[in-house]
Structure formats: structure tokens, C-alpha cells
Motif scaffolding. Structure first.
Motif, PDB file in Angstrom:
ATOM      1  N   CYS A  30       0.813  -1.221   0.000  1.00  0.00           N
ATOM      2  CA  CYS A  30       0.000   0.000   0.000  1.00  0.00           C
ATOM      3  C   CYS A  30       0.847   1.273   0.000  1.00  0.00           C
ATOM      4  CB  CYS A  30      -1.009   0.007   1.144  1.00  0.00           C
ATOM      5  SG  CYS A  30      -0.282   0.255   2.772  1.00  0.00           S
ATOM      6  N   GLU A  31       2.117   1.103   0.285  1.00  0.00           N
ATOM      7  CA  GLU A  31       3.043   2.235   0.172  1.00  0.00           C
ATOM      8  C   GLU A  31       4.396   1.688  -0.232  1.00  0.00           C
ATOM      9  OE1 GLU A  31       3.037   4.131   4.002  1.00  0.00           O
ATOM     10  OE2 GLU A  31       4.499   2.731   4.810  1.00  0.00           O
ATOM     11  N   PHE A  32       5.217   2.533  -0.779  1.00  0.00           N
ATOM     12  CA  PHE A  32       6.538   2.086  -1.201  1.00  0.00           C
ATOM     13  C   PHE A  32       7.502   3.252  -1.138  1.00  0.00           C
ATOM     14  CE2 PHE A  32       4.568   3.726  -4.953  1.00  0.00           C
ATOM     15  CZ  PHE A  32       5.576   4.254  -5.746  1.00  0.00           C
ATOM     16  N   THR A  33       8.754   2.907  -1.136  1.00  0.00           N
ATOM     17  CA  THR A  33       9.816   3.904  -1.076  1.00  0.00           C
ATOM     18  C   THR A  33      10.602   3.845  -2.380  1.00  0.00           C
ATOM     19  OG1 THR A  33       9.979   3.584   1.302  1.00  0.00           O
ATOM     20  CG2 THR A  33      11.836   4.668   0.227  1.00  0.00           C
ATOM     21  N   ALA A  34      10.925   5.016  -2.885  1.00  0.00           N
ATOM     22  CA  ALA A  34      11.733   5.102  -4.103  1.00  0.00           C
ATOM     23  C   ALA A  34      12.744   6.228  -3.931  1.00  0.00           C
ATOM     24  CB  ALA A  34      10.847   5.352  -5.312  1.00  0.00           C
ATOM     25  N   ALA A  35      13.894   6.023  -4.504  1.00  0.00           N
ATOM     26  CA  ALA A  35      14.909   7.087  -4.494  1.00  0.00           C
ATOM     27  C   ALA A  35      14.462   8.189  -5.450  1.00  0.00           C
ATOM     28  CB  ALA A  35      16.263   6.528  -4.921  1.00  0.00           C
ATOM     29  N   ILE A  36      14.927   9.392  -5.236  1.00  0.00           N
ATOM     30  CA  ILE A  36      14.520  10.546  -6.031  1.00  0.00           C
ATOM     31  C   ILE A  36      14.813  10.345  -7.515  1.00  0.00           C
ATOM     32  CG2 ILE A  36      16.637  11.887  -5.751  1.00  0.00           C
ATOM     33  CD1 ILE A  36      13.183  13.378  -5.507  1.00  0.00           C
ATOM     34  N   GLN A  37      15.918   9.636  -7.847  1.00  0.00           N
ATOM     35  CA  GLN A  37      16.277   9.459  -9.243  1.00  0.00           C
ATOM     36  C   GLN A  37      15.556   8.276  -9.898  1.00  0.00           C
ATOM     37  OE1 GLN A  37      18.225   9.082  -6.620  1.00  0.00           O
ATOM     38  NE2 GLN A  37      19.833   7.559  -6.879  1.00  0.00           N
ATOM     39  N   GLU A  38      14.813   7.454  -9.115  1.00  0.00           N
ATOM     40  CA  GLU A  38      14.103   6.297  -9.681  1.00  0.00           C
ATOM     41  C   GLU A  38      12.794   6.718 -10.314  1.00  0.00           C
ATOM     42  OE1 GLU A  38      14.702   2.233  -7.424  1.00  0.00           O
ATOM     43  OE2 GLU A  38      14.163   3.795  -5.984  1.00  0.00           O
ATOM     44  N   ASP A  39      12.400   5.934 -11.301  1.00  0.00           N
ATOM     45  CA  ASP A  39      11.082   6.109 -11.922  1.00  0.00           C
ATOM     46  C   ASP A  39      10.084   5.384 -11.008  1.00  0.00           C
ATOM     47  OD1 ASP A  39       8.856   6.329 -13.580  1.00  0.00           O
ATOM     48  OD2 ASP A  39       9.445   4.560 -14.766  1.00  0.00           O
ATOM     49  N   THR A  40       9.211   6.133 -10.334  1.00  0.00           N
ATOM     50  CA  THR A  40       8.277   5.520  -9.360  1.00  0.00           C
ATOM     51  C   THR A  40       7.369   4.494 -10.017  1.00  0.00           C
ATOM     52  OG1 THR A  40       6.731   7.354  -9.596  1.00  0.00           O
ATOM     53  CG2 THR A  40       8.306   7.464  -7.763  1.00  0.00           C
ATOM     54  N   GLY A  41       7.065   4.682 -11.273  1.00  0.00           N
ATOM     55  CA  GLY A  41       6.220   3.717 -11.973  1.00  0.00           C
ATOM     56  C   GLY A  41       6.869   2.353 -12.094  1.00  0.00           C
ATOM     57  N   SER A  42       8.180   2.312 -12.200  1.00  0.00           N
ATOM     58  CA  SER A  42       8.859   1.026 -12.377  1.00  0.00           C
ATOM     59  C   SER A  42       9.086   0.287 -11.056  1.00  0.00           C
ATOM     60  CB  SER A  42      10.201   1.232 -13.096  1.00  0.00           C
ATOM     61  OG  SER A  42      11.079   1.987 -12.273  1.00  0.00           O
ATOM     62  N   VAL A  43       9.033   0.993  -9.918  1.00  0.00           N
ATOM     63  CA  VAL A  43       9.233   0.333  -8.623  1.00  0.00           C
ATOM     64  C   VAL A  43       7.935   0.225  -7.821  1.00  0.00           C
ATOM     65  CG1 VAL A  43      11.664   0.961  -8.434  1.00  0.00           C
ATOM     66  CG2 VAL A  43       9.924   2.489  -7.487  1.00  0.00           C
ATOM     67  N   ARG A  44       6.866   0.773  -8.364  1.00  0.00           N
ATOM     68  CA  ARG A  44       5.567   0.747  -7.675  1.00  0.00           C
ATOM     69  C   ARG A  44       5.028  -0.691  -7.646  1.00  0.00           C
ATOM     70  NH1 ARG A  44       1.984   4.844  -7.121  1.00  0.00           N
ATOM     71  NH2 ARG A  44       3.136   6.031  -8.689  1.00  0.00           N
ATOM     72  N   PRO A  45       4.744  -1.236  -6.455  1.00  0.00           N
ATOM     73  CA  PRO A  45       4.154  -2.587  -6.390  1.00  0.00           C
ATOM     74  C   PRO A  45       2.691  -2.545  -6.833  1.00  0.00           C
ATOM     75  CG  PRO A  45       4.382  -1.670  -4.174  1.00  0.00           C
ATOM     76  CD  PRO A  45       4.981  -0.674  -5.123  1.00  0.00           C
ATOM     77  N   ALA A  46       2.226  -3.666  -7.322  1.00  0.00           N
ATOM     78  CA  ALA A  46       0.823  -3.757  -7.736  1.00  0.00           C
ATOM     79  C   ALA A  46      -0.065  -3.676  -6.498  1.00  0.00           C
ATOM     80  CB  ALA A  46       0.584  -5.065  -8.475  1.00  0.00           C
ATOM     81  N   TYR A  47      -0.985  -2.724  -6.499  1.00  0.00           N
ATOM     82  CA  TYR A  47      -1.905  -2.562  -5.366  1.00  0.00           C
ATOM     83  C   TYR A  47      -3.111  -1.787  -5.855  1.00  0.00           C
ATOM     84  CZ  TYR A  47      -3.920  -0.950  -0.942  1.00  0.00           C
ATOM     85  OH  TYR A  47      -4.773  -0.675   0.093  1.00  0.00           O
TER      86      TYR A  47
END
Length: 168
Positions: A30-47
Motif C-alpha cells: 500500500c506504500e513504497f519507497t523510491a529514491a529521487i532518481q528512480e522512476d516511481t512507476g517502475s518500482v511501484r508494487p501492484a496494489y
């Protein structure tokens, strides 16, 4: 559908396990952490929030239905040979177990046991514990309680494997 109480209890455990697994999955996604330089869409878990809430509510409703059916069975079904309902038997069994344990200790006691010897200089005070009951009575009550416990467990096992519950 019709279930034996034993099957209904297993179904209830399965539903609770499934609910707990969904809750764990929700906490993880339901929440996730991403580094500022990461594309949030590519690390976003399915939810999917709405789908998850609906699945949890559906399981909770099934759990309530099954639990209610089991509770009704326990309140309304008399255990043959005991003049007790299943819910009363579920209280009686731990009472018998506790009694058996207490009587086991009492039947093992010696009629007289030396407890301590306290000495000052050449004078010793020796203390003894005395059984204030007939140990044979405790042994007899232990055997009777053990037999009653086995009889009660067997009767409850039988009703749980042969009785039926309607779960809608």
C-alpha cells in the motif's frame, strides 16, 4: 452448504489465514519507497485499494457467517451422554484437565514428607508435611477424572465429526 463442525472449524482457520495473508500483502504494497532518481512507476508494487478493501470485507463477512454457524451449533447441540451443550462441554474439558492435574499431584504425595531440618548448634528442628486427606481417595478420583475426560473428549470428537452445520 453443510459442514461438520470439524470441517467448519478448518474452513474458519483457512479463511482467517487468507485474511491475515491479505493484510500482510496490503501492508507490503500500500506504500513504497523510491529514491529521487528512480522512476516511481517502475518500482511501484501492484496494489488496488478498492479491490483489496472489497476482498478483505468479503472474507470478513464469510468469517462472520461461519463463526455464527459454529456458535449456533455449539449453543444448540447437546453432547450425548452428558446433558451439556457443546459450548458447555468446551468449558467442562479444561475444568476436567485442571482437576486431573491437581489430583495427579495429590495422589503422588507421600503421607508424611520431611521438609526441612533447621539447626542451631546441636539442636535441630525437623519439619514434616502431612497429607491431610486419604491418598487412596485422590488416586481413585484421579482415575475417575481421567476416564471422564477421555469419555468427554471422545463424545465431543464424535459430535464434531458427525454433526452438521448449515453455512449459507
Amino acid at each position: 452448504m453443510r459442514y461438520t463442525p470439524s470441517e467448519a472449524s478448518k474452513l474458519l482457520r483457512t479463511l482467517k489465514d487468507e485474511h491475515e495473508a491479505l493484510e500482510r500483502r496490503e501492508r507490503q504494497t500500500c506504500e513504497f519507497t523510491a529514491a529521487i532518481q528512480e522512476d516511481t512507476g517502475s518500482v511501484r508494487p501492484a496494489y488496488d485499494y478498492r479491490e483489496m478493501q472489497n476482498r478483505l470485507k468479503e472474507l470478513e463477512e464469510k468469517i462472520r457467517r461461519v463463526k455464527h454457524a459454529v456458535n449456533r451449533f455449539n449453543l444448540e447441540t447437546e453432547v450425548p451422554g452428558f446433558h451439556m451443550t457443546v459450548d458447555q462441554m468446551l468449558v467442562y474439558l479444561p475444568q476436567l484437565t485442571a482437576r486431573k492435574s491437581r489430583l495427579a499431584a495429590m495422589k503422588e504425595r507421600l503421607p508424611v514428607e520431611r521438609v526441612s531440618a533447621v539447626g542451631y548448634s546441636n539442636n535441630y528442628l525437623i519439619e514434616y508435611n502431612y497429607a491431610n486427606y486419604d491418598i487412596e481417595d485422590a488416586e481413585r478420583d484421579y482415575r475417575e477424572t481421567s476416564e471422564e475426560l477421555i469419555r468427554a473428549q471422545t463424545a465431543l470428537d464424535l459430535i464434531n465429526s458427525t454433526g452438521t452445520i448449515e453455512i449459507g
